[in-house]
Design an enzyme around this catalytic site. Structure first.
Site, PDB file in Angstrom:
ATOM      1  N   HIS A   1    -111.965  20.345  34.941  1.00  0.00           N
ATOM      2  CA  HIS A   1    -110.870  20.602  34.935  1.00  0.00           C
ATOM      3  C   HIS A   1    -110.254  19.781  35.631  1.00  0.00           C
ATOM      4  CE1 HIS A   1    -107.290  23.574  34.158  1.00  0.00           C
ATOM      5  NE2 HIS A   1    -107.335  22.313  34.150  1.00  0.00           N
TER       6      HIS A   1
ATOM      7  N   GLU B   1    -113.620  29.750  34.804  1.00  0.00           N
ATOM      8  CA  GLU B   1    -114.201  28.709  35.665  1.00  0.00           C
ATOM      9  C   GLU B   1    -114.638  28.975  36.904  1.00  0.00           C
ATOM     10  OE1 GLU B   1    -110.645  26.454  35.078  1.00  0.00           O
ATOM     11  OE2 GLU B   1    -111.000  25.312  32.897  1.00  0.00           O
TER      12      GLU B   1
HETATM   13  P1  NAI Z   1     -96.275  21.276  25.899  1.00  0.00           P
HETATM   14  O1  NAI Z   1     -96.147  22.235  26.537  1.00  0.00           O
HETATM   15  O2  NAI Z   1     -95.553  20.548  26.519  1.00  0.00           O
HETATM   16  O3  NAI Z   1     -97.250  21.093  25.275  1.00  0.00           O
HETATM   17  C1  NAI Z   1     -97.572  21.837  24.517  1.00  0.00           C
HETATM   18  C2  NAI Z   1     -97.801  22.409  22.409  1.00  0.00           C
HETATM   19  O4  NAI Z   1     -98.398  23.268  21.867  1.00  0.00           O
HETATM   20  C3  NAI Z   1     -95.746  21.919  22.716  1.00  0.00           C
HETATM   21  O5  NAI Z   1     -95.144  21.249  21.682  1.00  0.00           O
HETATM   22  C4  NAI Z   1     -96.573  23.471  21.178  1.00  0.00           C
HETATM   23  O6  NAI Z   1     -95.094  24.216  20.776  1.00  0.00           O
HETATM   24  C5  NAI Z   1     -97.256  24.017  20.927  1.00  0.00           C
HETATM   25  N1  NAI Z   1     -98.159  24.937  20.304  1.00  0.00           N
HETATM   26  C6  NAI Z   1     -98.142  25.969  21.155  1.00  0.00           C
HETATM   27  N2  NAI Z   1     -99.380  26.454  19.919  1.00  0.00           N
HETATM   28  C7  NAI Z   1     -99.855  25.985  18.887  1.00  0.00           C
HETATM   29  C8  NAI Z   1    -100.898  26.473  18.387  1.00  0.00           C
HETATM   30  N3  NAI Z   1    -100.974  27.322  18.451  1.00  0.00           N
HETATM   31  N4  NAI Z   1    -100.037  25.797  16.971  1.00  0.00           N
HETATM   32  C9  NAI Z   1     -99.842  23.924  17.278  1.00  0.00           C
HETATM   33  N5  NAI Z   1     -99.281  23.826  18.207  1.00  0.00           N
HETATM   34  C10 NAI Z   1     -98.791  24.996  19.193  1.00  0.00           C
HETATM   35  O7  NAI Z   1     -97.735  21.150  27.537  1.00  0.00           O
HETATM   36  P2  NAI Z   1     -98.105  19.563  27.608  1.00  0.00           P
HETATM   37  O8  NAI Z   1     -97.703  19.863  28.588  1.00  0.00           O
HETATM   38  O9  NAI Z   1     -98.162  19.360  26.525  1.00  0.00           O
HETATM   39  O10 NAI Z   1     -99.894  20.811  28.253  1.00  0.00           O
HETATM   40  C11 NAI Z   1    -100.728  20.839  26.813  1.00  0.00           C
HETATM   41  C12 NAI Z   1    -101.748  21.692  27.137  1.00  0.00           C
HETATM   42  O11 NAI Z   1    -102.800  20.391  28.021  1.00  0.00           O
HETATM   43  C13 NAI Z   1    -101.697  22.680  27.685  1.00  0.00           C
HETATM   44  O12 NAI Z   1    -102.696  23.902  27.918  1.00  0.00           O
HETATM   45  C14 NAI Z   1    -101.766  23.122  29.313  1.00  0.00           C
HETATM   46  O13 NAI Z   1    -102.456  23.976  30.792  1.00  0.00           O
HETATM   47  C15 NAI Z   1    -102.940  21.687  29.702  1.00  0.00           C
HETATM   48  N6  NAI Z   1    -103.288  20.440  30.584  1.00  0.00           N
HETATM   49  C16 NAI Z   1    -104.793  20.188  31.174  1.00  0.00           C
HETATM   50  C17 NAI Z   1    -104.796  19.909  31.958  1.00  0.00           C
HETATM   51  C18 NAI Z   1    -106.244  19.166  32.489  1.00  0.00           C
HETATM   52  O14 NAI Z   1    -106.420  19.263  33.979  1.00  0.00           O
HETATM   53  N7  NAI Z   1    -107.070  19.547  31.833  1.00  0.00           N
HETATM   54  C19 NAI Z   1    -103.982  18.833  33.127  1.00  0.00           C
HETATM   55  C20 NAI Z   1    -102.706  19.206  32.309  1.00  0.00           C
HETATM   56  C21 NAI Z   1    -101.995  20.045  31.051  1.00  0.00           C
END
Ligand code: NAI
Length: 630
Positions: free
Chosen positions: A513, A490
């Site tokens: 993003h 990015e």
């Molecule tokens: P979180 O940590 O609460 O949830 C992630 C989930 O994914 C967990 O339950 C984990 O067990 C599961 N997981 C991890 N690897 C996996 C796989 N290979 N297969 C299946 N499940 C898997 O994270 P949250 O807060 O829900 O955020 C999710 C994503 O969104 C993160 O990557 C975060 O960086 C991204 N994000 C993006 C934003 C944006 O501006 N686009 C803003 C906030 C978060």
């Protein structure tokens, strides 16, 4: 306790947060049609009194005439004032009771409302030096007792002269008349009290500035209600964090410095030396080198989700607890996902682009409702679960796949494998975390398992999708619509060009993003992170810390809390308890948690302990940090 130290304390804006006459105006003029204009006049008169164009006596008389207060108004005023005692006075009630013989309240205000407020703190009636009202016999207040020197200019000085205190005198107040006592040679020191108001003309005259009573007590080695005055805790907030965060940290009494940009490593190495709490966003790199200089640092808050700008291992080894805002922008990401899947399944995005080019393409072909469609959520964490709930409300059928065992929200169905989910979903939305092993979890093989015409969303992390495979599948029609907010690379700034294989593809929404970038999310972060930092500083709680063992602790009451951070080696807890047992100290609560690097032990003890115990606890081998809260 009788000693030769006397404490002379102002009332308005010092003992209480407010000027009593302002509150009295609200009470006695309540419902009065000219309330606002009278209040304005009162402010003018007060100012005239302050700049010397009106004598204090005239100013008091005029204000009383305008307010026309009655005894019942004073009763109501007292109730208000009791709820408006300065915070640091409230928590240091012990100081007032244990030094009652030596504490004087001095004020140009009136005994009738001061006495009921301060005597609750143990201040003696005879030690209240203030004016008294004159009434007309029908309960109406008509003026001030003019025999009292406090009703005239220089009244505080005259009163103190008459009192002739036989020892050292310390004056605490927010006003110039308080300073005049020192100026007249009647006090050893004048402390400008700034918890409620700050007056430049008073600050320059002060021997010390006391942002709270804690600071005064600390400077004078008197027992304080809290272990360390908060104004001595330096907080550095970089990168323009949300103003609400600055406000919250200031309101807590910390000494807050803000800086609009980030700092580079060498600048931060210098600046960090005196900092106890650091707040950053994503730009500032907190490297091992920076942490080496951070001898006072207790905690870092990242006002964002990510923490990879911090060398977490080095921070942990240094005993610095790191907090972030893991779910402050969850809702914003979810709303974006919902918006995008509807846009894509209806083809709005391409249709709108065509309109801008003058093409009227009215047709229902390839347009669907989301109602009844199957949404496959990969990664059922904070965002995934929230999306699950909202999507069901839209009438979608939710499937999810997560590596961990997760509770299904509402009517969502858990899939046993990624393959199962991909084979069924009409819309696939990725919400896994950015761990390295998640690189390309969606690639050629996975696209092959998806249904033809699938809508695909990635708002998680760029590297989890093989972009080349995505491009191919958009071009060959397998993916009918796609929204991507995150990319393997990015641009660092808005000036840099965005380069990607996804540019120019049909029904493909690309965003920079911004999934979590809303003003609400910024405000949530601004509120959440200070909460975590303060919980840690004030209470020792580490819940949600990204690098410390997570302990949620009960609020400290009638005990001292010993907070011990040590390298994770066996025997430390036993050592702590041995030292406490040797000194006959009673443990009222104890909590321990470790991670691979450190151990975090909280021990609540009953109030009595001596300096030797603390010395021995600090000296325990492998101790990283030790502090006491009370
Ligand atoms: P979180 O940590 O609460 O949830 C992630 C989930 O994914 C967990 O339950 C984990 O067990 C599961 N997981 C991890 N690897 C996996 C796989 N290979 N297969 C299946 N499940 C898997 O994270 P949250 O807060 O829900 O955020 C999710 C994503 O969104 C993160 O990557 C975060 O960086 C991204 N994000 C993006 C934003 C944006 O501006 N686009 C803003 C906030 C978060």
């Amino acid at each position: 306790m009788k000693s030769n130290k006397y404490f002379v304390i102002d009332f308005d804006s010092t003992f209480t947060k407010v000027e009593a006459f302002d509150v009295l105006a609200d009470v006695s003029l309540s419902g009065h049609p000219e309330k606002d204009s009278i209040k304005k006049k009162i402010v003018e008169i007060t100012n005239q009194g302050m700049d010397g164009t009106l004598s204090l006596r005239e100013s008091i008389q005029k204000r009383i005439e305008l307010l026309a207060p009655e005894k019942k108004h004073i009763r109501s005023l007292v109730t208000h004032l009791k709820g408006l005692v300065s915070e640091s006075f409230k928590r240091n009630k012990d100081f007032f009771t244990s030094h009652a013989d030596n504490i004087y309240i001095i004020s140009n205000g009136f005994k009738e409302f001061i006495e009921p407020v301060v005597t609750e703190f143990g201040v003696k009636e005879e030690n209240i030096l203030a004016n008294e009202f004159v009434t007309d016999g029908n309960g109406k207040i008509i003026g001030a007792d003019t025999n009292n020197p406090l009703s005239a200019n220089n009244g505080k000085v005259e009163t103190l002269k008459q009192l002739n205190l036989p020892g050292d005198v310390y004056v605490i107040g927010d006003g110039y008349t308080d300073y005049e006592i020192k100026h007249a040679g009647l006090a050893n020191k004048f402390y400008a009290f700034t918890e409620n108001v700050e007056r430049a003309s008073v600050l320059i005259k002060a021997d010390h500035v006391a942002p709270s009573l804690d600071e005064f007590l600390y400077l004078n080695k008197l027992n304080t209600a809290i272990s360390y005055p908060k104004n001595r805790i330096n907080v550095l907030l970089l990168e323009n964090v949300h103003p609400i965060a600055v406000e919250l940290m200031k309101a807590e009494g910390f000494n807050v410095e803000t800086y609009p940009a980030g700092l580079d490593e060498s600048e931060l190495c210098e600046k960090i030396k005196n900092v106890s709490v650091l707040g950053i966003r994503s730009k500032t790199q907190v490297t091992a080198k920076v942490l080496e200089q951070a001898s006072r640092l207790m905690s870092i808050g990242t006002f964002c989700i990510g923490t990879n700008q911090i060398d977490l291992k080095a921070a942990t080894k240094k005993g610095v607890a790191v907090f972030n805002a893991p779910f402050s922008n969850t809702r914003s990401v979810v709303e974006m996902a919902i918006a995008e899947m509807i846009m894509l399944i209806r083809g709005f995005y391409d249709k709108s682009n065509k309109m801008h080019q003058g093409q009227w393409d009215k047709s229902a072909k390839g347009s669907f409702e989301v109602r009844g469609k199957k949404l496959g959520i990969i990664g059922y964490g904070n965002i995934g679960t929230q999306l699950s709930v909202l999507a069901e409300n839209l009438g979608m059928k939710v499937l999810f796949f997560d590596k961990e065992e997760k509770l299904a929200m509402g009517n969502a169905t858990k899939c046993k494998s990624l393959k199962e989910l991909l084979g069924e979903a009409d819309v696939v939305s990725l919400h896994v975390d950015g761990r390295e092993s998640n690189t390309h979890i969606i690639g050629k093989a996975e696209f092959a398992q998806m249904k033809k015409g699938v809508i695909f969303l990635n708002l998680s992390r760029g590297h989890v999708v093989d972009v080349k495979a995505l491009r191919e599948n958009i071009l060959n029609g397998k993916v009918a619509g796609c929204a991507v907010d995150v990319f393997p690379y990015e641009p660092i700034s808005n000036e840099e060009e965005f380069v990607s294989d996804l540019r120019g593809l049909p029904n493909t929404i690309l965003t920079p993003h911004i999934g979590g970038s809303t003003l609400e999310a910024q405000e949530n972060i601004g509120q959440f992170v200070p909460g975590k930092l303060m919980d840690y500083i004030n209470n020792g709680s580490t819940s949600n810390s990204v690098n410390f063992p997570n302990l949620t602790l009960p609020t400290l009451e009638n005990a001292h809390r010993l907070i011990h951070v040590h390298h994770n080696v066996p025997g430390i807890l036993a050592r702590i308890n041995q030292i406490l047992a040797d000194h006959g100290i009673n443990i009222v609560g104890q909590y321990l948690k470790t991670n691979e690097l450190i151990g975090y032990v909280i021990t609540d003890i009953n109030k009595e302990y001596n300096k030797e115990v603390i010395k021995q606890l600090r000296a325990i081998e492998h101790t990283i940090k030790f502090r006491i809260l009370y």
